[in-house]
Design a protein around this motif. Structure first.
Motif, PDB file in Angstrom:
ATOM      1  N   GLY A  31      11.022   2.505  -2.164  1.00 34.93           N
ATOM      2  CA  GLY A  31       9.742   2.605  -2.879  1.00 34.93           C
ATOM      3  C   GLY A  31       9.169   4.009  -2.809  1.00 34.93           C
ATOM      4  N   SER A  32      10.045   5.007  -2.803  1.00 36.80           N
ATOM      5  CA  SER A  32       9.592   6.392  -2.569  1.00 36.80           C
ATOM      6  C   SER A  32       8.894   7.004  -3.782  1.00 36.80           C
ATOM      7  CB  SER A  32      10.778   7.267  -2.168  1.00 36.80           C
ATOM      8  OG  SER A  32      11.677   7.358  -3.249  1.00 36.80           O
ATOM      9  N   THR A  33       8.865   6.275  -4.916  1.00 34.58           N
ATOM     10  CA  THR A  33       8.105   6.762  -6.073  1.00 34.58           C
ATOM     11  C   THR A  33       6.711   6.130  -6.107  1.00 34.58           C
ATOM     12  OG1 THR A  33       9.215   5.013  -7.305  1.00 34.58           O
ATOM     13  CG2 THR A  33      10.054   7.264  -7.611  1.00 34.58           C
ATOM     14  N   GLY A  34       6.430   5.208  -5.207  1.00 38.60           N
ATOM     15  CA  GLY A  34       5.134   4.520  -5.183  1.00 38.60           C
ATOM     16  C   GLY A  34       4.076   5.374  -4.506  1.00 38.60           C
ATOM     17  N   LEU A  66       2.315   4.852  -1.816  1.00 40.99           N
ATOM     18  CA  LEU A  66       2.511   4.987  -0.368  1.00 40.99           C
ATOM     19  C   LEU A  66       3.840   5.678  -0.046  1.00 40.99           C
ATOM     20  CD1 LEU A  66       1.659   4.482   2.538  1.00 40.99           C
ATOM     21  CD2 LEU A  66       2.682   2.200   2.393  1.00 40.99           C
ATOM     22  N   GLY A  67       4.913   5.250  -0.732  1.00 38.89           N
ATOM     23  CA  GLY A  67       6.240   5.796  -0.439  1.00 38.89           C
ATOM     24  C   GLY A  67       6.283   7.317  -0.543  1.00 38.89           C
ATOM     25  N   SER A 100      14.140   4.893  -5.101  1.00 36.58           N
ATOM     26  CA  SER A 100      13.293   4.072  -5.980  1.00 36.58           C
ATOM     27  C   SER A 100      14.167   2.979  -6.590  1.00 36.58           C
ATOM     28  CB  SER A 100      12.702   4.950  -7.087  1.00 36.58           C
ATOM     29  OG  SER A 100      13.735   5.292  -7.991  1.00 36.58           O
ATOM     30  N   SER A 101      13.625   2.265  -7.565  1.00 36.06           N
ATOM     31  CA  SER A 101      14.401   1.180  -8.183  1.00 36.06           C
ATOM     32  C   SER A 101      15.595   1.721  -8.966  1.00 36.06           C
ATOM     33  CB  SER A 101      13.510   0.349  -9.099  1.00 36.06           C
ATOM     34  OG  SER A 101      13.002   1.150 -10.133  1.00 36.06           O
ATOM     35  N   ARG A 102      15.514   3.000  -9.369  1.00 40.07           N
ATOM     36  CA  ARG A 102      16.643   3.573 -10.113  1.00 40.07           C
ATOM     37  C   ARG A 102      17.861   3.798  -9.206  1.00 40.07           C
ATOM     38  NH1 ARG A 102      15.084   8.363 -14.093  1.00 40.07           N
ATOM     39  NH2 ARG A 102      14.342   9.252 -12.148  1.00 40.07           N
ATOM     40  N   PHE A 157      15.915  -3.637  -6.238  1.00 40.27           N
ATOM     41  CA  PHE A 157      15.690  -4.834  -5.431  1.00 40.27           C
ATOM     42  C   PHE A 157      15.888  -6.125  -6.242  1.00 40.27           C
ATOM     43  CE2 PHE A 157      13.197  -3.701  -1.331  1.00 40.27           C
ATOM     44  CZ  PHE A 157      13.983  -2.577  -1.138  1.00 40.27           C
ATOM     45  N   ASP A 170      -3.073  -7.334   3.413  1.00 44.73           N
ATOM     46  CA  ASP A 170      -4.210  -8.209   3.716  1.00 44.73           C
ATOM     47  C   ASP A 170      -4.195  -9.462   2.840  1.00 44.73           C
ATOM     48  OD1 ASP A 170      -4.612  -6.424   1.541  1.00 44.73           O
ATOM     49  OD2 ASP A 170      -6.744  -6.909   1.499  1.00 44.73           O
ATOM     50  N   TYR A 201       1.460 -13.159  -5.309  1.00 45.05           N
ATOM     51  CA  TYR A 201       1.804 -11.887  -4.667  1.00 45.05           C
ATOM     52  C   TYR A 201       1.708 -12.031  -3.141  1.00 45.05           C
ATOM     53  CZ  TYR A 201       0.870  -7.193  -2.788  1.00 45.05           C
ATOM     54  OH  TYR A 201       0.878  -6.057  -2.012  1.00 45.05           O
ATOM     55  N   LYS A 252       4.745 -11.748  -0.409  1.00 43.80           N
ATOM     56  CA  LYS A 252       4.715 -10.740   0.665  1.00 43.80           C
ATOM     57  C   LYS A 252       4.800 -11.420   2.038  1.00 43.80           C
ATOM     58  CE  LYS A 252       4.112  -6.864   0.640  1.00 43.80           C
ATOM     59  NZ  LYS A 252       5.101  -5.757   0.691  1.00 43.80           N
ATOM     60  N   TRP A 295      -6.266  -2.354   0.582  1.00 46.60           N
ATOM     61  CA  TRP A 295      -7.127  -1.512  -0.281  1.00 46.60           C
ATOM     62  C   TRP A 295      -6.622  -0.063  -0.321  1.00 46.60           C
ATOM     63  CZ3 TRP A 295     -12.950  -2.713  -0.979  1.00 46.60           C
ATOM     64  CH2 TRP A 295     -13.145  -4.089  -1.035  1.00 46.60           C
TER      65      TRP A 295
HETATM   66  N1  NAP Z   1      -1.774  -1.030  -3.245  1.00 46.24           N
HETATM   67  C1  NAP Z   1      -2.449  -1.705  -2.337  1.00 46.24           C
HETATM   68  O1  NAP Z   1      -3.702  -1.784  -2.398  1.00 46.24           O
HETATM   69  C2  NAP Z   1      -1.738  -2.346  -1.179  1.00 46.24           C
HETATM   70  C3  NAP Z   1      -2.503  -3.058  -0.246  1.00 46.24           C
HETATM   71  C4  NAP Z   1      -1.851  -3.640   0.847  1.00 46.24           C
HETATM   72  C5  NAP Z   1      -0.482  -3.501   0.986  1.00 46.24           C
HETATM   73  N2  NAP Z   1       0.230  -2.827   0.048  1.00 46.24           N
HETATM   74  C6  NAP Z   1       1.681  -2.738   0.238  1.00 46.24           C
HETATM   75  O2  NAP Z   1       2.010  -1.365   0.400  1.00 46.24           O
HETATM   76  C7  NAP Z   1       3.352  -1.148  -0.066  1.00 46.24           C
HETATM   77  C8  NAP Z   1       3.367   0.018  -1.021  1.00 46.24           C
HETATM   78  O3  NAP Z   1       2.539  -0.302  -2.127  1.00 46.24           O
HETATM   79  P1  NAP Z   1       2.106   0.804  -3.197  1.00 46.24           P
HETATM   80  O4  NAP Z   1       0.659   0.628  -3.441  1.00 46.24           O
HETATM   81  O5  NAP Z   1       2.638   2.132  -2.815  1.00 46.24           O
HETATM   82  O6  NAP Z   1       2.896   0.256  -4.474  1.00 46.24           O
HETATM   83  P2  NAP Z   1       3.331   1.004  -5.803  1.00 46.24           P
HETATM   84  O7  NAP Z   1       2.615   2.300  -5.971  1.00 46.24           O
HETATM   85  O8  NAP Z   1       3.228  -0.021  -6.884  1.00 46.24           O
HETATM   86  O9  NAP Z   1       4.870   1.339  -5.552  1.00 46.24           O
HETATM   87  C9  NAP Z   1       5.827   0.317  -5.504  1.00 46.24           C
HETATM   88  C10 NAP Z   1       7.164   0.918  -5.195  1.00 46.24           C
HETATM   89  O10 NAP Z   1       8.097  -0.172  -5.180  1.00 46.24           O
HETATM   90  C11 NAP Z   1       9.191   0.193  -5.991  1.00 46.24           C
HETATM   91  N3  NAP Z   1       9.790  -0.956  -6.665  1.00 46.24           N
HETATM   92  C12 NAP Z   1       9.213  -1.807  -7.545  1.00 46.24           C
HETATM   93  N4  NAP Z   1      10.139  -2.662  -8.039  1.00 46.24           N
HETATM   94  C13 NAP Z   1      11.312  -2.313  -7.456  1.00 46.24           C
HETATM   95  C14 NAP Z   1      12.637  -2.793  -7.566  1.00 46.24           C
HETATM   96  N5  NAP Z   1      12.968  -3.789  -8.414  1.00 46.24           N
HETATM   97  N6  NAP Z   1      13.597  -2.200  -6.818  1.00 46.24           N
HETATM   98  C15 NAP Z   1      13.303  -1.180  -5.983  1.00 46.24           C
HETATM   99  N7  NAP Z   1      12.074  -0.661  -5.844  1.00 46.24           N
HETATM  100  C16 NAP Z   1      11.087  -1.222  -6.588  1.00 46.24           C
HETATM  101  C17 NAP Z   1       8.646   1.142  -7.038  1.00 46.24           C
HETATM  102  O11 NAP Z   1       9.742   1.913  -7.529  1.00 46.24           O
HETATM  103  P3  NAP Z   1       9.851   2.308  -9.099  1.00 46.24           P
HETATM  104  O12 NAP Z   1       8.920   3.453  -9.298  1.00 46.24           O
HETATM  105  O13 NAP Z   1      11.268   2.719  -9.233  1.00 46.24           O
HETATM  106  O14 NAP Z   1       9.494   1.081  -9.864  1.00 46.24           O
HETATM  107  C18 NAP Z   1       7.642   1.943  -6.229  1.00 46.24           C
HETATM  108  O15 NAP Z   1       8.280   3.022  -5.597  1.00 46.24           O
HETATM  109  C19 NAP Z   1       3.812  -2.476  -0.656  1.00 46.24           C
HETATM  110  O16 NAP Z   1       4.529  -3.184   0.319  1.00 46.24           O
HETATM  111  C20 NAP Z   1       2.508  -3.214  -0.933  1.00 46.24           C
HETATM  112  O17 NAP Z   1       2.702  -4.607  -0.909  1.00 46.24           O
HETATM  113  C21 NAP Z   1      -0.360  -2.232  -1.024  1.00 46.24           C
END
Ligand code: NAP
Length: 289
Positions: free
Chosen positions: A7-10, A12-13, A31-33, A37, A102, A125, A129, A150
């Motif tokens: 998830g390094s394009t996300g 947090l990642g 990333s997913s590319r 997953f 959360d 969701y 999780k 959050w």
């Molecule tokens: N956002 C929040 O408020 C929040 C709150 C609590 C916990 N979290 C947790 O924190 C973590 C990071 O969340 P985030 O906010 O950084 O999410 P995000 O910005 O949506 O990033 C999600 C990441 O997951 C990857 N991903 C999605 N589908 C995939 C697949 N099929 N195969 C491989 N990789 C895939 C994406 O890669 P691509 O770019 O390639 O799609 C992206 O790098 C997650 O575990 C989330 O549940 C988030």
């Protein structure tokens, strides 16, 4: 130390890769590319061949509302692929740090959720999780699970960046004021992850910034600080509204505050208050605009 960040394009990642690399780790982000997953069997094989000392799983299906309409995909990515990842890591006795949320709680409590409180997700969701983190803990009793909430940061889409956009376009913004949580900066989560790895800490931990806010409080602070920092701000009024006036497909917990007592004992620094971190993030983001 060799570390794999999924998830390094996300939002947090990207930050986790940055912070771990700055700490001198040999970090590879995918990333997913690179590693999709949606094909769990490939995830297991790829990870068991890569043999990272630590795998930090930031990859997730994070579309909270869409998950109600495509639960199979949410479970495929957040559960089945996470199982495969854990099996891959187990095959060579590596370490896994799983990011959780959360949203595994129903928000009916009125005091902060501890790591031992009973989860009861309100939406698909959260269920997916929870299934993911339970599978990780079952397969790898020595895994680390970090629950956060959050989340916002410089990269990707998040509430803070949406409020900045609205602030530049709208005279008034309406924001929910009866859901409470702790806004948390990705940089602070990444620093906490780095500390957990450096101290080889395992088990379930909550981590958020200090303090409690409603979405209304957070939006109001974004507008105030953005104006002070010279962002374009058109908004003159932030109007509080109840969650029942903002219908979404997925139900969300009314109270999402996580207790940080356990992780405070591990970190050798004070966790920043959400207002401090928000100002820091907006200051950094301003330099890029
Ligand atoms: N956002 C929040 O408020 C929040 C709150 C609590 C916990 N979290 C947790 O924190 C973590 C990071 O969340 P985030 O906010 O950084 O999410 P995000 O910005 O949506 O990033 C999600 C990441 O997951 C990857 N991903 C999605 N589908 C995939 C697949 N099929 N195969 C491989 N990789 C895939 C994406 O890669 P691509 O770019 O390639 O799609 C992206 O790098 C997650 O575990 C989330 O549940 C988030």
């Amino acid at each position: 130390m060799k570390i794999l960040v999924t998830g390094s394009t996300g939002q947090l990642g990207q930050e986790v890769v940055r912070v771990l690399a700055a700490d001198g780790k040999n970090v590879t982000g995918v990333s997913s590319r690179d590693l999709d997953f949606c094909h769990p069997e490939r995830v297991k094989e790829w990870v068991s061949r890569f043999k990272a000392d630590w795998v930090v799983n930031c990859a997730a299906y994070t579309h909270v509302d869409m998950a109600e309409q495509e639960p199979d995909k949410a479970f495929l990515i957040n559960h089945a692929a996470t199982v495969a990842l854990a099996e891959g890591v187990k095959s060579y006795a590596g370490q896994l740090l799983q990011i959780s949320t959360d949203f595994i709680f129903d928000g009916k409590q009125s005091h902060p959720y501890s790591e031992g409180d009973v989860p009861a997700p309100l939406n698909v969701y959260g269920e997916s999780k929870l299934a993911g983190e339970q599978a990780v803990s079952g397969l790898l009793p020595e895994a680390t699970v970090l629950r956060t909430a959050w989340v916002y940061g410089e990269h990707g889409n998040n509430f803070v960046k949406t409020m900045l956009k609205f602030a530049s376009e709208r005279n008034e913004i309406q924001v929910i004021d009866d859901q409470l949580g702790s806004p948390t900066w990705t940089w602070d989560i990444a620093e906490a992850i780095c500390s957990l790895i450096n101290t080889n800490t395992t088990g379930i931990y909550n981590f958020t910034n200090e303090g409690v806010a409603s979405w209304y409080d957070l939006a109001s602070e974004v507008i105030t600080v953005a104006r002070q920092l010279g962002y374009q701000v058109k908004t003159s009024h932030v109007r509080p509204i109840p969650a029942c006036d903002y219908k979404t497909l997925a139900s969300r917990p009314a109270y999402s505050v996580l207790s940080k007592c356990k992780i405070r004992d591990v970190l050798n620094y004070n966790i920043p208050h959400w207002r401090t971190s928000l100002r820091e993030m907006l200051t950094q983001l301003r330099k890029t605009r």
